[in-house]
Design an enzyme around this catalytic site. Sequence first.
Site, PDB file in Angstrom:
ATOM      1  N   ASP A 111     -43.989 -11.648  84.150  1.00 32.10           N
ATOM      2  CA  ASP A 111     -44.552 -11.924  85.543  1.00 32.10           C
ATOM      3  C   ASP A 111     -43.147 -11.841  86.384  1.00 32.10           C
ATOM      4  O   ASP A 111     -42.090 -11.738  85.836  1.00 32.10           O
ATOM      5  CB  ASP A 111     -45.152 -13.372  85.612  1.00 32.10           C
ATOM      6  N   ASP A 115     -43.107 -13.007  90.433  1.00 37.79           N
ATOM      7  CA  ASP A 115     -42.452 -14.351  91.294  1.00 37.79           C
ATOM      8  C   ASP A 115     -42.773 -15.540  90.278  1.00 37.79           C
ATOM      9  O   ASP A 115     -43.697 -15.778  89.702  1.00 37.79           O
ATOM     10  CB  ASP A 115     -43.502 -14.216  92.394  1.00 37.79           C
ATOM     11  N   ASP A 163     -45.389 -18.067  84.897  1.00 32.49           N
ATOM     12  CA  ASP A 163     -45.331 -19.254  85.368  1.00 32.49           C
ATOM     13  C   ASP A 163     -46.789 -19.928  86.135  1.00 32.49           C
ATOM     14  O   ASP A 163     -47.027 -21.029  85.963  1.00 32.49           O
ATOM     15  CB  ASP A 163     -44.283 -19.548  86.517  1.00 32.49           C
TER      16      ASP A 163
END
Length: 241
Positions: free
Chosen positions: A19, A21, A190
Amino acid sequence: MPLLPPPPSLLRDASLFLDFDGTLVPIAARPDSIEVPPSLLDLLAHLQKRLNGRLTLVSGRASADVLQWLKPLQVAVVGSHGLERAGTATDRPPALEKGIALLRAVAERHGGVLLEEKPLGAALHYREQPAAEEDCRAAAAEAAGLAGLQVQAGKMVFEIKPATGNKGSAVRLLMSEDAHRGARPLFIGDDLTDEHGFEAARELGGAGILVGPERDTAADYRLPDVGDVHHWLQTSVEALS
């Protein structure tokens, strides 16, 4: 039981899916205010070389946006939560503009709410205006219904997107290709949108790594923050040498 940090050996013989961001760069108040240090570009270039190209960024951002931030590095990117692959043409949903118009009205009504338009959808970011959460939620639901899309919730964001794929389906597709055959998928992320990636990685014999605080998750390991992700990747790739 708390999740443990991943061992460096986990990267060996892996196909790495990252991922962006909240995983490689800290989440910023606005998507256009992130900072990408040169050290991250060097790390990604090193990973790409040591993994023989088995490195893919899987982001909620448009793939072109991710690549713009990573210039001059060239790396495989799947954007729009697994729906949009860099260099591949995609069809824009016909009714998307009507949905975007609804979201734009909410952004104009609430100072601090940001509308982010994407090739296959759009997102309302309310990090700078938390009081607008319910209005953003309602507008996203209405816009999704109007455009025949689905709502994807994330960290201080509601997004409308096609229901035809996610980060997990992107991992499954990539792992079926020759470049990834024989490797184990490793997905690091996240947000709630990354749970699909964790599930796919585990299903295919690999593992997921959650970034951030403990929560109910399909991940197998956890790293506390972006700095820990960089440190683990650097340590792990050095162990491959």
